[in-house]
Design a protein around this motif. Structure first.
Motif, PDB file in Angstrom:
ATOM      1  N   GLU A 187     -10.823  -2.761   8.106  1.00 56.71           N
ATOM      2  CA  GLU A 187     -10.618  -1.351   7.757  1.00 56.71           C
ATOM      3  C   GLU A 187     -11.853  -0.744   7.099  1.00 56.71           C
ATOM      4  O   GLU A 187     -11.844   0.428   6.733  1.00 56.71           O
ATOM      5  CB  GLU A 187      -9.412  -1.223   6.831  1.00 56.71           C
ATOM      6  N   GLY A 188     -12.899  -1.560   6.908  1.00 57.59           N
ATOM      7  CA  GLY A 188     -14.127  -1.070   6.288  1.00 57.59           C
ATOM      8  C   GLY A 188     -14.149  -1.191   4.785  1.00 57.59           C
ATOM      9  O   GLY A 188     -15.068  -0.702   4.132  1.00 57.59           O
ATOM     10  N   LYS A 189     -13.167  -1.866   4.206  1.00 59.88           N
ATOM     11  CA  LYS A 189     -13.114  -2.036   2.750  1.00 59.88           C
ATOM     12  C   LYS A 189     -13.964  -3.220   2.329  1.00 59.88           C
ATOM     13  O   LYS A 189     -13.994  -4.253   2.987  1.00 59.88           O
ATOM     14  CB  LYS A 189     -11.679  -2.242   2.282  1.00 59.88           C
ATOM     15  N   TYR A 190     -14.650  -3.038   1.207  1.00 61.64           N
ATOM     16  CA  TYR A 190     -15.456  -4.109   0.634  1.00 61.64           C
ATOM     17  C   TYR A 190     -14.532  -5.218   0.150  1.00 61.64           C
ATOM     18  O   TYR A 190     -13.558  -4.962  -0.555  1.00 61.64           O
ATOM     19  CB  TYR A 190     -16.303  -3.565  -0.521  1.00 61.64           C
ATOM     20  N   VAL A 191     -14.864  -6.457   0.523  1.00 60.73           N
ATOM     21  CA  VAL A 191     -14.071  -7.621   0.117  1.00 60.73           C
ATOM     22  C   VAL A 191     -14.794  -8.400  -0.981  1.00 60.73           C
ATOM     23  O   VAL A 191     -14.256  -8.625  -2.055  1.00 60.73           O
ATOM     24  CB  VAL A 191     -13.785  -8.550   1.323  1.00 60.73           C
TER      25      VAL A 191
ATOM     26  N   VAL B 156     -18.615   1.594  -3.153  1.00 59.64           N
ATOM     27  CA  VAL B 156     -17.402   1.938  -2.418  1.00 59.64           C
ATOM     28  C   VAL B 156     -16.919   3.326  -2.811  1.00 59.64           C
ATOM     29  O   VAL B 156     -17.276   3.836  -3.882  1.00 59.64           O
ATOM     30  CB  VAL B 156     -16.283   0.897  -2.669  1.00 59.64           C
ATOM     31  N   ASP B 157     -16.103   3.919  -1.941  1.00 59.66           N
ATOM     32  CA  ASP B 157     -15.495   5.199  -2.305  1.00 59.66           C
ATOM     33  C   ASP B 157     -14.201   4.918  -3.082  1.00 59.66           C
ATOM     34  O   ASP B 157     -13.889   3.764  -3.396  1.00 59.66           O
ATOM     35  CB  ASP B 157     -15.272   6.078  -1.070  1.00 59.66           C
ATOM     36  N   SER B 158     -13.440   5.954  -3.371  1.00 66.62           N
ATOM     37  CA  SER B 158     -12.228   5.791  -4.191  1.00 66.62           C
ATOM     38  C   SER B 158     -11.146   4.968  -3.498  1.00 66.62           C
ATOM     39  O   SER B 158     -10.215   4.506  -4.144  1.00 66.62           O
ATOM     40  CB  SER B 158     -11.674   7.165  -4.584  1.00 66.62           C
ATOM     41  N   ASN B 159     -11.277   4.758  -2.185  1.00 66.35           N
ATOM     42  CA  ASN B 159     -10.318   3.940  -1.432  1.00 66.35           C
ATOM     43  C   ASN B 159     -10.824   2.524  -1.188  1.00 66.35           C
ATOM     44  O   ASN B 159     -10.191   1.760  -0.456  1.00 66.35           O
ATOM     45  CB  ASN B 159      -9.988   4.607  -0.093  1.00 66.35           C
ATOM     46  N   GLY B 160     -11.977   2.185  -1.758  1.00 64.26           N
ATOM     47  CA  GLY B 160     -12.535   0.846  -1.578  1.00 64.26           C
ATOM     48  C   GLY B 160     -13.338   0.669  -0.310  1.00 64.26           C
ATOM     49  O   GLY B 160     -13.750  -0.432   0.026  1.00 64.26           O
ATOM     50  N   ILE B 161     -13.587   1.763   0.410  1.00 64.14           N
ATOM     51  CA  ILE B 161     -14.359   1.705   1.656  1.00 64.14           C
ATOM     52  C   ILE B 161     -15.836   1.509   1.315  1.00 64.14           C
ATOM     53  O   ILE B 161     -16.408   2.228   0.485  1.00 64.14           O
ATOM     54  CB  ILE B 161     -14.182   2.986   2.502  1.00 64.14           C
ATOM     55  N   TYR B 162     -16.441   0.531   1.967  1.00 65.17           N
ATOM     56  CA  TYR B 162     -17.853   0.203   1.749  1.00 65.17           C
ATOM     57  C   TYR B 162     -18.739   1.362   2.196  1.00 65.17           C
ATOM     58  O   TYR B 162     -18.674   1.798   3.339  1.00 65.17           O
ATOM     59  CB  TYR B 162     -18.184  -1.067   2.533  1.00 65.17           C
ATOM     60  N   MET B 163     -19.577   1.851   1.275  1.00 60.22           N
ATOM     61  CA  MET B 163     -20.452   2.992   1.548  1.00 60.22           C
ATOM     62  C   MET B 163     -21.917   2.587   1.718  1.00 60.22           C
ATOM     63  O   MET B 163     -22.700   3.324   2.291  1.00 60.22           O
ATOM     64  CB  MET B 163     -20.370   4.014   0.406  1.00 60.22           C
ATOM     65  N   GLY B 164     -22.289   1.425   1.190  1.00 60.02           N
ATOM     66  CA  GLY B 164     -23.675   0.981   1.228  1.00 60.02           C
ATOM     67  C   GLY B 164     -23.976   0.199  -0.039  1.00 60.02           C
ATOM     68  O   GLY B 164     -23.065  -0.275  -0.720  1.00 60.02           O
TER      69      GLY B 164
ATOM     70  N   THR C 179     -17.766   2.218  -7.777  1.00 61.63           N
ATOM     71  CA  THR C 179     -17.409   3.395  -6.992  1.00 61.63           C
ATOM     72  C   THR C 179     -18.545   4.406  -7.069  1.00 61.63           C
ATOM     73  O   THR C 179     -19.363   4.368  -7.999  1.00 61.63           O
ATOM     74  CB  THR C 179     -16.103   4.046  -7.486  1.00 61.63           C
ATOM     75  N   ILE C 180     -18.555   5.312  -6.109  1.00 60.81           N
ATOM     76  CA  ILE C 180     -19.653   6.274  -6.050  1.00 60.81           C
ATOM     77  C   ILE C 180     -19.650   7.271  -7.207  1.00 60.81           C
ATOM     78  O   ILE C 180     -20.626   7.971  -7.411  1.00 60.81           O
ATOM     79  CB  ILE C 180     -19.680   7.019  -4.689  1.00 60.81           C
ATOM     80  N   ASP C 181     -18.569   7.297  -7.984  1.00 63.59           N
ATOM     81  CA  ASP C 181     -18.546   8.178  -9.154  1.00 63.59           C
ATOM     82  C   ASP C 181     -18.903   7.434 -10.443  1.00 63.59           C
ATOM     83  O   ASP C 181     -18.717   7.951 -11.547  1.00 63.59           O
ATOM     84  CB  ASP C 181     -17.195   8.874  -9.288  1.00 63.59           C
ATOM     85  N   SER C 182     -19.460   6.244 -10.329  1.00 61.50           N
ATOM     86  CA  SER C 182     -19.891   5.469 -11.503  1.00 61.50           C
ATOM     87  C   SER C 182     -21.091   6.136 -12.165  1.00 61.50           C
ATOM     88  O   SER C 182     -21.766   6.977 -11.567  1.00 61.50           O
ATOM     89  CB  SER C 182     -20.268   4.045 -11.081  1.00 61.50           C
ATOM     90  N   THR C 183     -21.370   5.718 -13.385  1.00 65.34           N
ATOM     91  CA  THR C 183     -22.480   6.308 -14.138  1.00 65.34           C
ATOM     92  C   THR C 183     -23.776   5.517 -13.916  1.00 65.34           C
ATOM     93  O   THR C 183     -23.748   4.361 -13.485  1.00 65.34           O
ATOM     94  CB  THR C 183     -22.175   6.307 -15.650  1.00 65.34           C
TER      95      THR C 183
END
Length: 133
Positions: free
Chosen positions: A43-47, A108-116, A87-91
């Motif tokens: 599903e593209g989620k980081y494991v 990851v985004d808020s759904n755990g999807i790997y962004m890079g 998550t991408i909203d981290s500091t």
């Protein structure tokens, strides 16, 4: 500074799908010459992250053959040192603190999807440039 400025996007990174086999993982490590790679699910989620030493350890079972290595999925391998994601909203502070212990951070985004990933080298260069400018 926005942490997205440091992001190497997914399409520019190498990663494993958790469904590939041990043999396929060895081939990828041989080709790309990385010591650690992110692992994502279908599903593209980081494991987690998996290292070359994790693969070697998994292959040390008695009677491991090429054929046997084609039956072991990397998602089933025990990982010795999983990398923490953010998550991408981290500091910026969270990124800094985690990069003290990891060479990169899976993002990851808020759904755990790997962004890079955010690489330690990229982050340090940006700070150096900011300090010197």
């Amino acid at each position: 500074m926005n942490i997205l400025d440091f992001l190497t996007p997914k399409y520019e990174t190498h990663f494993y799908l958790s469904t590939i086999t041990l043999r396929q993982a060895f081939e990828k490590f041989t080709i790309h010459k990385y010591s650690v790679m992110p692992l994502i699910d279908s599903e593209g989620k980081y494991v987690t992250t998996i290292s070359a030493s994790d693969l070697l350890e998994a292959s040390r079972v008695p009677r491991m053959t090429l054929k046997a290595s084609e039956k072991i999925k990397v998602g089933d391998i025990i990982v010795s040192r999983p990398y923490q994601s953010l998550t991408i909203d981290s500091t910026i502070e969270q990124v800094y603190d985690l990069l003290l212990d990891q060479s990169f951070i899976p993002m990851v985004d808020s759904n755990g999807i790997y962004m890079g990933i955010i690489k330690r080298k990229t982050f340090l260069r940006a700070f150096k440039n900011k300090i010197l400018s």
